[in-house]
Scaffold this motif. Sequence first.
Motif, PDB file in Angstrom:
ATOM      1  N   LYS A  60       0.823  -1.203   0.000  1.00  0.00           N
ATOM      2  CA  LYS A  60       0.000   0.000   0.000  1.00  0.00           C
ATOM      3  C   LYS A  60       0.860   1.259   0.000  1.00  0.00           C
ATOM      4  O   LYS A  60       0.646   2.159  -0.821  1.00  0.00           O
ATOM      5  N   ASP A  61       1.819   1.335   0.887  1.00  0.00           N
ATOM      6  CA  ASP A  61       2.670   2.530   0.970  1.00  0.00           C
ATOM      7  C   ASP A  61       3.502   2.717  -0.287  1.00  0.00           C
ATOM      8  O   ASP A  61       3.707   3.849  -0.737  1.00  0.00           O
ATOM      9  N   LYS A  62       3.972   1.625  -0.868  1.00  0.00           N
ATOM     10  CA  LYS A  62       4.751   1.713  -2.104  1.00  0.00           C
ATOM     11  C   LYS A  62       3.899   2.260  -3.237  1.00  0.00           C
ATOM     12  O   LYS A  62       4.354   3.067  -4.041  1.00  0.00           O
ATOM     13  N   GLY A  63       2.640   1.819  -3.310  1.00  0.00           N
ATOM     14  CA  GLY A  63       1.736   2.287  -4.349  1.00  0.00           C
ATOM     15  C   GLY A  63       1.444   3.772  -4.218  1.00  0.00           C
ATOM     16  O   GLY A  63       1.436   4.513  -5.206  1.00  0.00           O
ATOM     17  N   ILE A  64       1.210   4.231  -2.992  1.00  0.00           N
ATOM     18  CA  ILE A  64       0.950   5.651  -2.761  1.00  0.00           C
ATOM     19  C   ILE A  64       2.169   6.477  -3.144  1.00  0.00           C
ATOM     20  O   ILE A  64       2.055   7.542  -3.762  1.00  0.00           O
ATOM     21  N   GLU A  65       3.340   5.993  -2.806  1.00  0.00           N
ATOM     22  CA  GLU A  65       4.578   6.706  -3.162  1.00  0.00           C
ATOM     23  C   GLU A  65       4.734   6.788  -4.684  1.00  0.00           C
ATOM     24  O   GLU A  65       5.135   7.823  -5.217  1.00  0.00           O
ATOM     25  N   ARG A  66       4.413   5.716  -5.394  1.00  0.00           N
ATOM     26  CA  ARG A  66       4.493   5.737  -6.861  1.00  0.00           C
ATOM     27  C   ARG A  66       3.504   6.731  -7.456  1.00  0.00           C
ATOM     28  O   ARG A  66       3.834   7.449  -8.404  1.00  0.00           O
ATOM     29  N   ILE A  67       2.291   6.816  -6.888  1.00  0.00           N
ATOM     30  CA  ILE A  67       1.292   7.771  -7.367  1.00  0.00           C
ATOM     31  C   ILE A  67       1.806   9.197  -7.192  1.00  0.00           C
ATOM     32  O   ILE A  67       1.709  10.032  -8.091  1.00  0.00           O
ATOM     33  N   THR A  72       4.207  14.257  -9.337  1.00  0.00           N
ATOM     34  CA  THR A  72       5.270  15.268  -9.326  1.00  0.00           C
ATOM     35  C   THR A  72       5.953  15.340 -10.687  1.00  0.00           C
ATOM     36  O   THR A  72       6.225  16.438 -11.192  1.00  0.00           O
ATOM     37  N   THR A  73       6.218  14.205 -11.284  1.00  0.00           N
ATOM     38  CA  THR A  73       6.846  14.172 -12.605  1.00  0.00           C
ATOM     39  C   THR A  73       5.927  14.771 -13.664  1.00  0.00           C
ATOM     40  O   THR A  73       6.364  15.559 -14.503  1.00  0.00           O
ATOM     41  N   ALA A  74       4.643  14.409 -13.624  1.00  0.00           N
ATOM     42  CA  ALA A  74       3.689  14.893 -14.625  1.00  0.00           C
ATOM     43  C   ALA A  74       3.496  16.401 -14.541  1.00  0.00           C
ATOM     44  O   ALA A  74       3.349  17.077 -15.561  1.00  0.00           O
ATOM     45  N   THR A  75       3.524  16.948 -13.333  1.00  0.00           N
ATOM     46  CA  THR A  75       3.302  18.386 -13.163  1.00  0.00           C
ATOM     47  C   THR A  75       4.587  19.185 -13.265  1.00  0.00           C
ATOM     48  O   THR A  75       4.553  20.407 -13.182  1.00  0.00           O
ATOM     49  N   GLY A  76       5.692  18.527 -13.421  1.00  0.00           N
ATOM     50  CA  GLY A  76       6.975  19.224 -13.526  1.00  0.00           C
ATOM     51  C   GLY A  76       7.527  19.667 -12.184  1.00  0.00           C
ATOM     52  O   GLY A  76       8.502  20.421 -12.131  1.00  0.00           O
ATOM     53  N   GLY A  77       6.907  19.263 -11.095  1.00  0.00           N
ATOM     54  CA  GLY A  77       7.397  19.601  -9.761  1.00  0.00           C
ATOM     55  C   GLY A  77       7.184  21.056  -9.391  1.00  0.00           C
ATOM     56  O   GLY A  77       7.812  21.562  -8.457  1.00  0.00           O
ATOM     57  N   THR A  78       6.314  21.765 -10.098  1.00  0.00           N
ATOM     58  CA  THR A  78       6.115  23.191  -9.850  1.00  0.00           C
ATOM     59  C   THR A  78       5.025  23.480  -8.829  1.00  0.00           C
ATOM     60  O   THR A  78       4.930  24.604  -8.350  1.00  0.00           O
ATOM     61  N   ILE A 101      -7.766  10.086 -11.498  1.00  0.00           N
ATOM     62  CA  ILE A 101      -8.016  11.234 -10.616  1.00  0.00           C
ATOM     63  C   ILE A 101      -8.530  10.738  -9.268  1.00  0.00           C
ATOM     64  O   ILE A 101      -8.137  11.244  -8.216  1.00  0.00           O
ATOM     65  N   THR A 102      -9.368   9.709  -9.293  1.00  0.00           N
ATOM     66  CA  THR A 102      -9.869   9.119  -8.043  1.00  0.00           C
ATOM     67  C   THR A 102      -8.721   8.560  -7.212  1.00  0.00           C
ATOM     68  O   THR A 102      -8.704   8.700  -5.984  1.00  0.00           O
ATOM     69  N   ARG A 103      -7.731   7.936  -7.864  1.00  0.00           N
ATOM     70  CA  ARG A 103      -6.568   7.410  -7.143  1.00  0.00           C
ATOM     71  C   ARG A 103      -5.748   8.537  -6.517  1.00  0.00           C
ATOM     72  O   ARG A 103      -5.206   8.384  -5.425  1.00  0.00           O
ATOM     73  N   LEU A 104      -5.643   9.672  -7.214  1.00  0.00           N
ATOM     74  CA  LEU A 104      -4.929  10.818  -6.645  1.00  0.00           C
ATOM     75  C   LEU A 104      -5.631  11.319  -5.377  1.00  0.00           C
ATOM     76  O   LEU A 104      -4.979  11.658  -4.392  1.00  0.00           O
ATOM     77  N   VAL A 105      -6.960  11.337  -5.407  1.00  0.00           N
ATOM     78  CA  VAL A 105      -7.722  11.768  -4.237  1.00  0.00           C
ATOM     79  C   VAL A 105      -7.602  10.734  -3.117  1.00  0.00           C
ATOM     80  O   VAL A 105      -7.396  11.078  -1.947  1.00  0.00           O
ATOM     81  N   ALA A 106      -7.693   9.447  -3.460  1.00  0.00           N
ATOM     82  CA  ALA A 106      -7.618   8.371  -2.453  1.00  0.00           C
ATOM     83  C   ALA A 106      -6.251   8.321  -1.784  1.00  0.00           C
ATOM     84  O   ALA A 106      -6.143   7.998  -0.599  1.00  0.00           O
ATOM     85  N   SER A 107      -5.187   8.651  -2.530  1.00  0.00           N
ATOM     86  CA  SER A 107      -3.842   8.637  -1.948  1.00  0.00           C
ATOM     87  C   SER A 107      -3.530   9.937  -1.214  1.00  0.00           C
ATOM     88  O   SER A 107      -2.428  10.112  -0.711  1.00  0.00           O
ATOM     89  N   LYS A 108      -4.511  10.849  -1.179  1.00  0.00           N
ATOM     90  CA  LYS A 108      -4.384  12.138  -0.493  1.00  0.00           C
ATOM     91  C   LYS A 108      -3.293  13.014  -1.100  1.00  0.00           C
ATOM     92  O   LYS A 108      -2.709  13.839  -0.431  1.00  0.00           O
ATOM     93  N   THR A 109      -3.016  12.802  -2.390  1.00  0.00           N
ATOM     94  CA  THR A 109      -2.096  13.667  -3.107  1.00  0.00           C
ATOM     95  C   THR A 109      -2.802  14.980  -3.425  1.00  0.00           C
ATOM     96  O   THR A 109      -2.214  16.054  -3.324  1.00  0.00           O
TER      97      THR A 109
END
Length: 123
Positions: A60-67, A72-78, A101-109
Amino acid sequence: MDWKSKRLLDKKTPFPLSGPIPDKDYSFTIEYDSENLEYPENRNLRNPGEMAEYNRANNKDKGIERIRERFTTATGGTLKPGDKITTAQLKGWGYTNPNSITRLVASKTIARVQKGIYAVNSV
């Protein structure tokens, strides 16, 4: 008797892990502190559903870290925590599947502020 056999019979030398072991009666004592023992969870991963449960618990933690790393990579880290983003921006960064997008919300990103608007929690 050669020097190797004599060395094996000497009680001060450690028990040999390889090579010839002389024929004698040996006794072993295992000493451990019984109050500080930790027993690992014993699971039979061949039982139905057991492997899936194990993977969910341990990955679980590894998956959240990958998300979060992908975001961060997709947004350019800005982006910084608290920045507002829209669904259109997410789609521009490659999040075209609603489940992504649901996964981003579920991972609290990100957190949903209102329909189509999200706030960045952590990057």
